[in-house]
Enzyme design. Structure first.
Site, PDB file in Angstrom:
ATOM      1  N   ARG A  18      65.212  36.539  74.453  1.00 49.64           N
ATOM      2  CA  ARG A  18      63.826  36.164  74.104  1.00 49.64           C
ATOM      3  C   ARG A  18      63.017  35.847  75.362  1.00 49.64           C
ATOM      4  O   ARG A  18      61.832  36.166  75.447  1.00 49.64           O
ATOM      5  CB  ARG A  18      63.835  34.957  73.159  1.00 49.64           C
ATOM      6  N   LYS A  49      55.389  24.409  72.342  1.00 45.78           N
ATOM      7  CA  LYS A  49      54.134  24.761  71.665  1.00 45.78           C
ATOM      8  C   LYS A  49      54.072  24.187  70.246  1.00 45.78           C
ATOM      9  O   LYS A  49      53.069  23.601  69.857  1.00 45.78           O
ATOM     10  CB  LYS A  49      53.975  26.295  71.602  1.00 45.78           C
ATOM     11  N   ARG A 100      51.308  37.749  71.340  1.00 47.56           N
ATOM     12  CA  ARG A 100      52.491  37.845  72.202  1.00 47.56           C
ATOM     13  C   ARG A 100      52.528  39.163  72.953  1.00 47.56           C
ATOM     14  O   ARG A 100      53.455  39.383  73.737  1.00 47.56           O
ATOM     15  CB  ARG A 100      53.748  37.747  71.351  1.00 47.56           C
ATOM     16  N   ARG A 122      68.707  27.465  64.654  1.00 45.55           N
ATOM     17  CA  ARG A 122      68.178  28.785  64.292  1.00 45.55           C
ATOM     18  C   ARG A 122      69.089  29.884  64.838  1.00 45.55           C
ATOM     19  O   ARG A 122      69.639  29.748  65.933  1.00 45.55           O
ATOM     20  CB  ARG A 122      66.773  28.967  64.890  1.00 45.55           C
ATOM     21  N   ARG A 175      67.847  22.754  70.326  1.00 39.66           N
ATOM     22  CA  ARG A 175      66.874  22.559  69.236  1.00 39.66           C
ATOM     23  C   ARG A 175      67.563  22.623  67.874  1.00 39.66           C
ATOM     24  O   ARG A 175      68.439  23.446  67.652  1.00 39.66           O
ATOM     25  CB  ARG A 175      65.800  23.648  69.305  1.00 39.66           C
TER      26      ARG A 175
HETATM   27  P1  ADP Z   1      58.204  26.275  71.114  1.00 41.68           P
HETATM   28  O1  ADP Z   1      57.395  26.071  69.849  1.00 41.68           O
HETATM   29  O2  ADP Z   1      57.346  26.497  72.317  1.00 41.68           O
HETATM   30  O3  ADP Z   1      59.280  27.315  70.966  1.00 41.68           O
HETATM   31  P2  ADP Z   1      59.306  23.643  70.447  1.00 41.68           P
HETATM   32  O4  ADP Z   1      58.095  22.794  70.239  1.00 41.68           O
HETATM   33  O5  ADP Z   1      60.051  24.060  69.215  1.00 41.68           O
HETATM   34  O6  ADP Z   1      58.964  24.904  71.401  1.00 41.68           O
HETATM   35  O7  ADP Z   1      60.285  22.820  71.421  1.00 41.68           O
HETATM   36  C1  ADP Z   1      61.565  23.360  71.782  1.00 41.68           C
HETATM   37  C2  ADP Z   1      62.602  22.228  71.820  1.00 41.68           C
HETATM   38  O8  ADP Z   1      62.287  21.365  72.904  1.00 41.68           O
HETATM   39  C3  ADP Z   1      62.639  21.362  70.568  1.00 41.68           C
HETATM   40  O9  ADP Z   1      63.979  21.018  70.297  1.00 41.68           O
HETATM   41  C4  ADP Z   1      61.811  20.121  70.948  1.00 41.68           C
HETATM   42  O10 ADP Z   1      62.254  18.958  70.271  1.00 41.68           O
HETATM   43  C5  ADP Z   1      62.076  20.020  72.447  1.00 41.68           C
HETATM   44  N1  ADP Z   1      60.915  19.522  73.214  1.00 41.68           N
HETATM   45  C6  ADP Z   1      59.599  19.747  72.981  1.00 41.68           C
HETATM   46  N2  ADP Z   1      58.837  19.133  73.899  1.00 41.68           N
HETATM   47  C7  ADP Z   1      59.705  18.524  74.760  1.00 41.68           C
HETATM   48  C8  ADP Z   1      59.541  17.720  75.944  1.00 41.68           C
HETATM   49  N3  ADP Z   1      58.324  17.434  76.432  1.00 41.68           N
HETATM   50  N4  ADP Z   1      60.663  17.274  76.553  1.00 41.68           N
HETATM   51  C9  ADP Z   1      61.890  17.569  76.070  1.00 41.68           C
HETATM   52  N5  ADP Z   1      62.103  18.301  74.965  1.00 41.68           N
HETATM   53  C10 ADP Z   1      61.034  18.778  74.318  1.00 41.68           C
HETATM   54  P1  AMP Z   2      58.847  31.652  67.426  1.00 42.97           P
HETATM   55  O1  AMP Z   2      59.102  30.733  66.281  1.00 42.97           O
HETATM   56  O2  AMP Z   2      57.418  31.654  67.877  1.00 42.97           O
HETATM   57  O3  AMP Z   2      59.821  31.474  68.543  1.00 42.97           O
HETATM   58  O4  AMP Z   2      59.082  33.141  66.853  1.00 42.97           O
HETATM   59  C1  AMP Z   2      60.344  33.521  66.317  1.00 42.97           C
HETATM   60  C2  AMP Z   2      60.410  35.037  66.216  1.00 42.97           C
HETATM   61  O5  AMP Z   2      59.419  35.530  65.304  1.00 42.97           O
HETATM   62  C3  AMP Z   2      60.140  35.813  67.516  1.00 42.97           C
HETATM   63  O6  AMP Z   2      61.283  35.887  68.361  1.00 42.97           O
HETATM   64  C4  AMP Z   2      59.723  37.177  66.964  1.00 42.97           C
HETATM   65  O7  AMP Z   2      60.836  37.929  66.497  1.00 42.97           O
HETATM   66  C5  AMP Z   2      58.887  36.762  65.736  1.00 42.97           C
HETATM   67  N1  AMP Z   2      57.464  36.571  66.119  1.00 42.97           N
HETATM   68  C6  AMP Z   2      56.753  35.414  66.035  1.00 42.97           C
HETATM   69  N2  AMP Z   2      55.499  35.606  66.447  1.00 42.97           N
HETATM   70  C7  AMP Z   2      55.407  36.904  66.825  1.00 42.97           C
HETATM   71  C8  AMP Z   2      54.376  37.712  67.379  1.00 42.97           C
HETATM   72  N3  AMP Z   2      53.156  37.207  67.649  1.00 42.97           N
HETATM   73  N4  AMP Z   2      54.655  39.011  67.651  1.00 42.97           N
HETATM   74  C9  AMP Z   2      55.861  39.537  67.395  1.00 42.97           C
HETATM   75  N5  AMP Z   2      56.883  38.836  66.899  1.00 42.97           N
HETATM   76  C10 AMP Z   2      56.668  37.528  66.604  1.00 42.97           C
END
Ligand code: ADP
Ligand code: AMP
Length: 217
Positions: A171, A13, A88, A160, A127
């Site tokens: 998660r 995302k 969420r 992270r 990541r």
């Molecule tokens: P989210 O925001 O949904 O948690 P991220 O955008 O941070 O996900 O992506 C999670 C991990 O996957 C990151 O390390 C990113 O570089 C990698 N990633 C994102 N899109 C792809 C893809 N299409 N193929 C492989 N790896 C990806």
């Molecule tokens: P994310 O970066 O979206 O994976 O979010 C990291 C963490 O932030 C999550 O695991 C939650 O602890 C908190 N968080 C982010 N967005 C929300 C939300 N909409 N509701 C509750 N917790 C959130």
């Protein structure tokens, strides 16, 4: 255009939100990023959120909803936004709906990113995130030019605390229990559109942008 990106942690995302935001000139609003900035800055909000985040649990709805309400009231969100990581829970989705009804500014579309469980585990555990600007990399799929260093700002790349395997598994369980019901919530409202989110990042972006062009302008 008002858009929600829905999908489990690791679905891509954030990666896609950056591209979509740039393509349409809209703000990318990531609640996770806002919380992490607050944790880094040592604010009261950050202090309240940190223990939930470290455990992979959700921050309580009332904290998140207040924060998003403030963010959406900022001038740059007047013409639209890309929401990433919010809502969420069903109460969060209801609160957002109420807020947007009050502003006579309904959602246009909810993009659901389709990725399977094993793929998101591999994406999250690999990541790496920049401590300076929040840019996201992956050890295999999107490595930085220099190991441990952000391509964008030169900041340090770290794993992270919530991207370790045990927290990741929690998660994903939290997602299944608390966030998946939103799929039905938005399907009922006719807002849900699927994006196949596996494969090259650019290919996923093409598919997401193709859907959004139906709603733009
Ligand atoms: P989210 O925001 O949904 O948690 P991220 O955008 O941070 O996900 O992506 C999670 C991990 O996957 C990151 O390390 C990113 O570089 C990698 N990633 C994102 N899109 C792809 C893809 N299409 N193929 C492989 N790896 C990806
Ligand atoms: P994310 O970066 O979206 O994976 O979010 C990291 C963490 O932030 C999550 O695991 C939650 O602890 C908190 N968080 C982010 N967005 C929300 C939300 N909409 N509701 C509750 N917790 C959130």
């Amino acid at each position: 255009m008002r858009v929600i990106l829905l999908g489990p942690p690791g679905a891509g995302k954030g990666t896609q939100a950056v591209r979509i935001a740039e393509a349409f000139g809209l703000p990318h609003i990531s609640t996770g990023d806002i919380f992490r900035e607050n944790v880094r800055g040592g604010t009261d909000l950050g202090t309240r959120a940190k223990s939930y985040m470290d455990a992979g649990e959700l921050v309580p709805d009332e904290i998140v909803v207040g924060m998003v309400g403030d963010r959406l009231a900022e001038a740059d969100a007047a013409e639209g936004f890309i929401l990433d990581g919010f809502p969420r829970t069903v109460p969060q989705a209801q609160a957002l709906e109420d807020l947007l009804v009050d502003r006579d500014a309904p959602l246009d579309v909810v993009l659901r990113f389709i990725v399977d469980h094993d793929e998101v585990v591999a994406r999250l555990t690999g990541r790496r995130t920049c401590t300076g600007c929040g840019a996201v990399f992956h050890l295999e799929h999107a490595p930085p030019a220099t190991e441990g260093v952000c391509d964008s700002c030169g900041g340090e790349l770290i794993q992270r605390d919530d991207d370790t395997e045990d927290v990741v598994l929690n998660r994903l369980e939290v997602y299944r229990k608390q966030t998946e019901p939103l799929e039905h919530f938005y399907w009922e409202r006719g807002l849900l559109r699927d994006v196949e989110a596996v494969g090259e990042v650019d290919g996923v972006a093409e598919r997401a942008l193709a859907v959004l062009r139906d709603y733009a302008g």
